[in-house]
Design a protein around this motif. Structure first.
Motif, mmCIF file in Angstrom:
data_model
loop_
_atom_site.group_PDB
_atom_site.id
_atom_site.type_symbol
_atom_site.label_atom_id
_atom_site.label_comp_id
_atom_site.label_asym_id
_atom_site.label_seq_id
_atom_site.Cartn_x
_atom_site.Cartn_y
_atom_site.Cartn_z
ATOM 1 N N ILE A 3 -54.964 33.620 -49.119
ATOM 2 C CA ILE A 3 -55.246 34.672 -48.142
ATOM 3 C C ILE A 3 -56.742 34.734 -47.866
ATOM 4 C CG2 ILE A 3 -55.249 37.202 -47.956
ATOM 5 C CD1 ILE A 3 -52.332 37.051 -48.845
ATOM 6 N N LYS A 10 -55.596 45.290 -45.132
ATOM 7 C CA LYS A 10 -54.198 45.586 -45.473
ATOM 8 C C LYS A 10 -53.649 46.702 -44.594
ATOM 9 C CE LYS A 10 -53.420 43.772 -49.975
ATOM 10 N NZ LYS A 10 -53.263 43.956 -51.407
ATOM 11 N N ILE A 11 -52.435 46.513 -44.128
ATOM 12 C CA ILE A 11 -51.789 47.541 -43.307
ATOM 13 C C ILE A 11 -50.463 47.957 -43.951
ATOM 14 C CG2 ILE A 11 -52.773 46.721 -41.128
ATOM 15 C CD1 ILE A 11 -49.912 45.564 -40.530
ATOM 16 N N GLU B 42 -48.333 34.721 -50.349
ATOM 17 C CA GLU B 42 -48.495 34.526 -51.792
ATOM 18 C C GLU B 42 -47.228 35.040 -52.451
ATOM 19 O OE1 GLU B 42 -53.354 34.777 -52.105
ATOM 20 O OE2 GLU B 42 -52.182 36.401 -52.951
ATOM 21 N N THR B 58 -47.492 38.838 -50.886
ATOM 22 C CA THR B 58 -48.495 39.314 -49.937
ATOM 23 C C THR B 58 -48.535 38.347 -48.761
ATOM 24 O OG1 THR B 58 -49.763 40.341 -51.707
ATOM 25 C CG2 THR B 58 -50.922 39.982 -49.645
ATOM 26 N N ILE B 59 -48.493 38.933 -47.578
ATOM 27 C CA ILE B 59 -48.422 38.136 -46.352
ATOM 28 C C ILE B 59 -49.713 38.310 -45.556
ATOM 29 C CG2 ILE B 59 -47.313 38.081 -44.067
ATOM 30 C CD1 ILE B 59 -44.697 38.923 -45.467
ATOM 31 N N GLU B 60 -50.278 37.202 -45.087
ATOM 32 C CA GLU B 60 -51.410 37.320 -44.154
ATOM 33 C C GLU B 60 -50.944 36.859 -42.784
ATOM 34 O OE1 GLU B 60 -55.809 36.350 -44.869
ATOM 35 O OE2 GLU B 60 -55.088 34.581 -43.787
ATOM 36 N N PHE B 66 -50.409 42.211 -45.477
ATOM 37 C CA PHE B 66 -49.317 43.150 -45.759
ATOM 38 C C PHE B 66 -48.712 42.841 -47.120
ATOM 39 C CE2 PHE B 66 -44.640 43.934 -45.354
ATOM 40 C CZ PHE B 66 -44.704 45.330 -45.378
ATOM 41 N N ASP B 67 -48.651 43.871 -47.968
ATOM 42 C CA ASP B 67 -47.995 43.723 -49.266
ATOM 43 C C ASP B 67 -46.509 43.998 -49.120
ATOM 44 O OD1 ASP B 67 -50.219 43.095 -50.826
ATOM 45 O OD2 ASP B 67 -50.733 45.199 -51.148
#
Lengths: 280, 126
Positions: A3, A10-11, B42, B58-60, B66-67
């Motif tokens: 990342i 973070k949203i 991740e 966790t997404i990018e 965004f978790d």
């Protein structure tokens, strides 16, 4: 792949009905927002707060700025009903603050200035208490077109300088740094509250940012916004630096010391994310 | 927007497919639309024990991070290795090829707390 974006990007996804009533209302009305067209990371929070930035005059831009995600190409036919439809939305959703922006329409004789004025007039008719901020293109420097917009009496006139002087014309082909400053200065001459925004993180130096702020101050800009650049797609210029919230705060303090009436600075700050405070 | 009828949903915009004491989960079509183009994920290690509401993945995406919070108390049984190479599967096929993980749930009663397709549809409509 790891990342890249720091944790402050973070949203959380929406949980409230206001977000969905705004989103559904936009879809039903057939209107476009820059929030959705640009995939703005703030839009979930903004819609939940009833903050919407409409993108008028179609969703295809006649310019080719490298940092922008809006579609480029042959522009749409101007929708004469757009002002009435926006006014209806503002009335039905009971908005108290509205931002209107547009794609650049170099193809139109009035560059779209008349449509801005028409939207302002219609919204004032349908919801008189709503404050309207316009964020316009440069109208190729035609000050009579600026007058057309300001004659409709928006609450705020905004035009973004977007990037530091050194990145013109590479990142903003078709735009001119001095012309954007002149537009802002002229708007101030015409007694508007003026506002401008800059994106950082494209490889500029702190001194270049400060010089741009100084130029905006010379143009008597009232309100400035400073936010982190994020690429709109894989072909767009990459982020060269993620400024920390602390670094944004230092820039905010610097800008405040220069005498701007209001300064918004932070990673997620976008021009229309920062509503102008009423001080009068 | 697609919301399959045979799945369970959460207010955090995840879907779950329950089979015995196993659940498979991923993000909904609506969630992937909101996140936009997903570039990185991740994932947890298989075998790890994760509590409900702790970070599962966790997404990018293009402009945000965004978790994905774990919808149940459980132990990760399988992860979707394909997502490491092609995270965009969550955009193109959120309910099939874009699944995130399979977990063995600690307490099957937790399944009663999720939303049905009707409840989720209502939750995301204006």
């Amino acid at each position: 792949m790891r990342i890249h974006h720091p944790e402050w990007f973070k949203i959380t996804l929406p949980h409230d009905k206001i977000f969905y009533s705004i989103k559904t209302g936009i879809k039903r009305s057939g209107l476009h927002t820059v929030c959705e067209e640009a995939g703005c990371p703030n839009r979930i929070r903004c819609f939940s707060l009833k903050r919407v930035t409409f993108l008028i005059l179609g969703k295809v831009c006649t310019r080719n700025c490298l940092y922008c995600g809006v579609t480029k190409g042959t522009p749409d036919i101007v929708d004469k009903n757009e002002p009435v439809r926006i006014a209806g939305f503002v009335r039905d959703m009971k908005l108290d603050y509205l931002v209107i922006t547009s794609v650049t329409r170099d193809d139109l004789a009035d560059k779209g200035a008349g449509q801005f004025a028409a939207v302002i007039a219609e919204v004032k008719k349908e919801r008189p208490g709503c404050r309207i901020e316009v964020l316009t293109p440069d109208f190729s420097g035609d000050m009579s077109l600026l007058k057309t917009v300001l004659s409709a009496k928006p609450f705020v006139f905004a035009h973004n300088i977007e990037v530091v002087k050194e990145f013109y014309p590479r990142l903003r082909p078709g735009g001119r740094y001095s012309l954007s400053l002149e537009l802002l200065a002229q708007a101030k001459e015409m007694n508007a509250i003026t506002k401008s925004g800059i994106m950082i993180g494209l490889g500029e130096t702190i001194n270049q940012i400060k010089a741009t702020l100084k130029d905006l101050k010379h143009a008597h800009v009232d309100v400035i916004t400073i936010g982190q650049y994020l690429p709109p797609g894989k072909e767009a210029p990459a982020v060269r630096k993620y400024y920390t919230p602390q670094e944004f705060n230092s820039l905010k303090v610097k800008a405040q010391s220069m005498g701007f009436r209001q300064v918004c600075a932070g990673p997620l700050v976008r021009s229309s994310y920062c509503q102008v405070e009423v001080t009068e | 927007m697609e919301i399959p009828g045979d799945l369970l949903y959460t207010k955090e915009h995840l879907w779950l497919r329950a089979e015995g004491d196993m659940i498979t989960c991923g993000i909904t079509d609506h969630a992937q639309e909101l996140l936009d183009e997903i570039n990185v994920i991740e994932l947890p290690e298989p075998g790890s024990v994760i509590a409900r509401d702790d970070i599962l993945a966790t997404i990018e995406s293009l402009k945000s991070v965004f978790d994905v919070l774990c919808p149940v108390n459980g132990k990760v049984s399988h992860i979707n290795e394909k997502l490491k190479e092609k995270p965009s599967l969550m955009n193109s096929s959120p309910y099939q090829d874009g699944w995130i993980a399979t977990l063995i749930i600690t307490n099957k009663d937790e399944l009663h707390s999720f939303l049905t397709v009707e409840q989720y549809t209502d939750f995301i409509s204006g």
